[in-house]
Design an enzyme around this catalytic site. Structure first.
Site, PDB file in Angstrom:
ATOM      1  N   ASP A 179      58.941  33.760  13.572  1.00 14.88           N
ATOM      2  CA  ASP A 179      60.386  34.182  13.316  1.00 14.88           C
ATOM      3  C   ASP A 179      61.007  33.223  12.259  1.00 14.88           C
ATOM      4  OD1 ASP A 179      59.856  35.837  15.819  1.00 14.88           O
ATOM      5  OD2 ASP A 179      60.981  34.615  17.127  1.00 14.88           O
ATOM      6  N   GLU A 207      62.973  45.211  15.917  1.00 15.42           N
ATOM      7  CA  GLU A 207      63.686  43.839  16.120  1.00 15.42           C
ATOM      8  C   GLU A 207      63.727  43.256  14.697  1.00 15.42           C
ATOM      9  OE1 GLU A 207      61.562  42.012  19.184  1.00 15.42           O
ATOM     10  OE2 GLU A 207      59.948  41.405  17.857  1.00 15.42           O
TER      11      GLU A 207
END
Length: 642
Positions: free
Chosen positions: A52, A222
């Site tokens: 991420d 997401e």
């Protein structure tokens, strides 16, 4: 130090992406922004399990902030990495920990950095809340330096509840040209945007009085990321499951930072030859240029643990209309960062001084990348530094282990004894070919191997005329690397990519039609996509009696050899190999001339040399689909060579 009050998503990778070195290099003058095709010093660009990544530029230094990719309970801290030259990276440990956030306990995720008001802000998610009754969500921390230490800015979550069904995780912060800041976020398949007030620690409202506006595009799961280019707003997000191979990145474009956002395309996905689970990205632009990069995490092919994710970056290209081209995950390493992240060694002693991978003399020591290429070209600089043995390239390698011939695959090497050699290993050595070649100790030679189907070509120095050319069907795909045998050597400028030169597979990428497929994802196009490494769905499958497959070569072409990669070439049981079939050619797609007939086949890949055969269309007709009575034909590749 001056800071830029904007998200790195709209600025630069000039010296971005993360560090795998323990200490910072001596400060030097800033290096000009590079125009790179990929991370030329190697992906992953930082050691360790991270995910991420988000990025920002402060003055002349670029920063990346990732999630620590461990179990939720162990995710209690965030590290950062900085660089000024895109090559040498400095690690900054524990820039934020749960000890600095009283309400955060674990699952510290997806840090989003921004600079404003002379302060450095880091937005984060914590506690992975599953309902509004739980304490957690998106928080904001602040520091006086981009390396921290960051501390909780408001003593509570900034967004601590579900709105519009969006779990409060995976935040991204963006400041528009008019100074308005926005936070984009959301899990559980829903995405929201909210305004941030100028203080950056409280939420504003939209003109209709609402605080949260849903912007969920089709396919969203997401990891939203916002950036602006050419007056257009780009929203990127991740699709698929984060632990699975299908994790990927798609995008939309809009005229407003709040959308609407209509899904346009998938721009980053797994490559079965390079890595899986590629997703949750950020985007960076070299200031003052139109050079862009995508920074993301991915899972090495040999790893099955969901948390074994690494950081990578590749070039991001745009079409004339502003749409984004699909990203190619490239494989290169020039060792300029003086490390070998992403390589595994088997025997021997390996070091990386002075920007080269060096191997001491050993009996078969090798270093391999975690790749799985079938058709490819590998280029590498090879320098024998001492000894009378040989050094060179390993390819299509599996089952690697310590030992002279401790792998299953091919090897092409050079020796001061005056030869270039090619052979295959499978716990024993089988020579395939050799040719005379003057090789001097201390001289660097550019070695190239091009493999397409059963065709293998070896080049040294002259990359247009092969020194060796053979056909061998033993190994269809596997890892790439380097090896020494009773010689010390240095290796540099490794690149592995699509096949160039050598024989041309006339059928690759051409229009294909066939009988009704077993499943929607197993159509005839899979038999001409140039790979057998994409798993059990990377094939043409048809359970229709008398299954057939036709390829349009575009024009009449002379053909010297056909190859068919059957079920076993793609990793399935040998009993599923096509038992009986024929190959025909046609000039008009109607009148066919039979060129090859096969009965009783049990091989994974069949090779069919032909003479006097030409046509625009190639057709495979199956009479017996398998050797085990299964009714489905399985063809991973149909190749035709001129």
């Amino acid at each position: 130090m001056a800071t830029l009050p904007m998200k790195l998503a709209t600025t630069a990778l000039t010296v971005l992406l993360a560090a795998g070195v323990a200490t910072a290099a001596p400060r030097a003058e800033a290096v000009a922004a590079p125009d790179l095709p990929t991370a030329v010093a190697g992906n992953p660009f930082v050691d360790g399990w991270y995910a991420d990544p988000d990025t920002i530029v402060h003055g002349d230094t670029y920063w990346v902030y990732p999630t620590t990719s461990k179990t939720y309970a162990e995710q209690t801290y965030l590290d950062a990495f900085s660089s000024r030259d895109l090559v040498h990276w400095t690690k900054h440990s524990n820039v934020l920990t749960t000890a600095a956030v009283p309400w955060a306990r674990y699952a510290l995720w997806a840090p989003a950095p921004i600079a404003r008001n002379g302060r450095y802000y880091l937005y984060f998610a914590a506690n992975d809340i599953q309902s509004d009754s739980a304490l957690g969500g998106i928080g904001v921390a602040v520091a006086d330096h981009p390396a921290g230490p960051y501390r909780d800015a408001i003593g509570r979550p900034l967004i601590g509840q579900f709105h519009n069904g969006a779990q409060p995780i995976d935040q991204d912060v963006f400041i528009d040209d008019d100074g308005q800041a926005y936070v984009y976020y959301g899990g559980w398949g829903r995405a929201n945007v909210a305004k941030l007030n100028p203080d950056m620690v409280s939420l504003g409202t939209f003109p209709d009085g609402s605080t949260f506006r849903e912007i969920t595009p089709a396919g969203y799961v997401e990891g939203p990321q916002m950036f602006k280019r050419g007056g257009k707003y780009y929203l990127m997000w991740s699709e698929g499951g984060w632990t699975g191979p299908d994790y990927s990145v798609s995008y939309a474009m809009a005229d407003s930072p709040t959308g609407p956002f209509t899904r346009l395309d998938k721009v980053l996905a797994q490559d079965p030859a390079v890595a899986r689970g590629s997703g949750h990205n950020s985007v960076v632009n070299v200031p003052g240029t139109d050079i862009w990069y995508i920074v993301y995490h991915r899972r090495p092919l040999g790893e099955t643990d969901g948390n074994h994710r690494q950081l990578a970056y590749d070039r991001l290209h745009f079409n004339a209309d502003g749409t984004i081209r699909r990203v190619t995950m490239k494989v290169q390493d020039d060792f300029a960062d003086d490390n070998a992240h992403g390589w595994k060694t088997y025997g021997g002693a390996w070091t990386v001084p002075g920007g080269r991978l060096q191997a001491a003399a050993s009996a078969g020591g090798k270093a391999l990348l975690d790749t799985n290429f079938g058709d490819f070209t590998q280029d590498t600089d090879v320098t024998i530094t001492s000894g009378g043995g040989d050094a060179g390239l390993v390819f299509r390698a599996t089952r690697a282990a310590v030992g002279v011939d401790g792998y299953a695959g091919y090897y092409a090497g050079i020796t001061p004894a005056g030869r270039v050699v090619l052979g295959r290993a499978d716990n024993s050595w089988t020579p395939l070919a050799s040719a005379p070649l003057a090789v001097d100790v201390g001289t660097t030679y550019r070695l190239r191997v091009t493999a397409v189907g059963t065709s293998i070509r070896v080049y040294v120095g002259d990359l247009t005329t092969p020194k060796i050319g053979v056909t061998d069907a033993t190994f269809a795909s596997g890892g790439n690397g380097v090896r020494v045998f009773n010689a010390a050597a240095a290796f540099d400028d490794v690149a592995v990519g699509p096949a160039v030169g050598g024989e041309v597979n006339l059928a690759r990428g051409r229009p294909a039609t066939g009988s009704t497929p077993c499943a929607a994802g197993e159509g005839p196009e899979k038999a001409v996509n140039g790979t057998v490494t994409g798993g059990n769905s990377d094939k043409f499958c048809s359970a229709v009696p008398g299954a057939w497959l036709t390829v349009d070569l575009g024009a009449s072409r002379s053909i010297s050899r056909f190859e068919v990669a059957h079920a076993q070439a793609g990793g399935e049981d040998a009993g599923f190999n096509t038992r009986a079939f024929s190959l025909s050619v046609s000039n008009d797609g109607t009148t066919w001339r039979r060129a090859v007939g096969v009965t009783g086949n049990g091989a994974a890949t069949t090779v069919h040399p032909v003479t006097g055969v030409a046509g625009r269309y190639v057709r495979l007709d199956v009479t017996t689909p398998t050797g085990n009575a299964d009714p489905a034909t399985r063809v991973y590749e149909l190749r035709a060579f001129g």
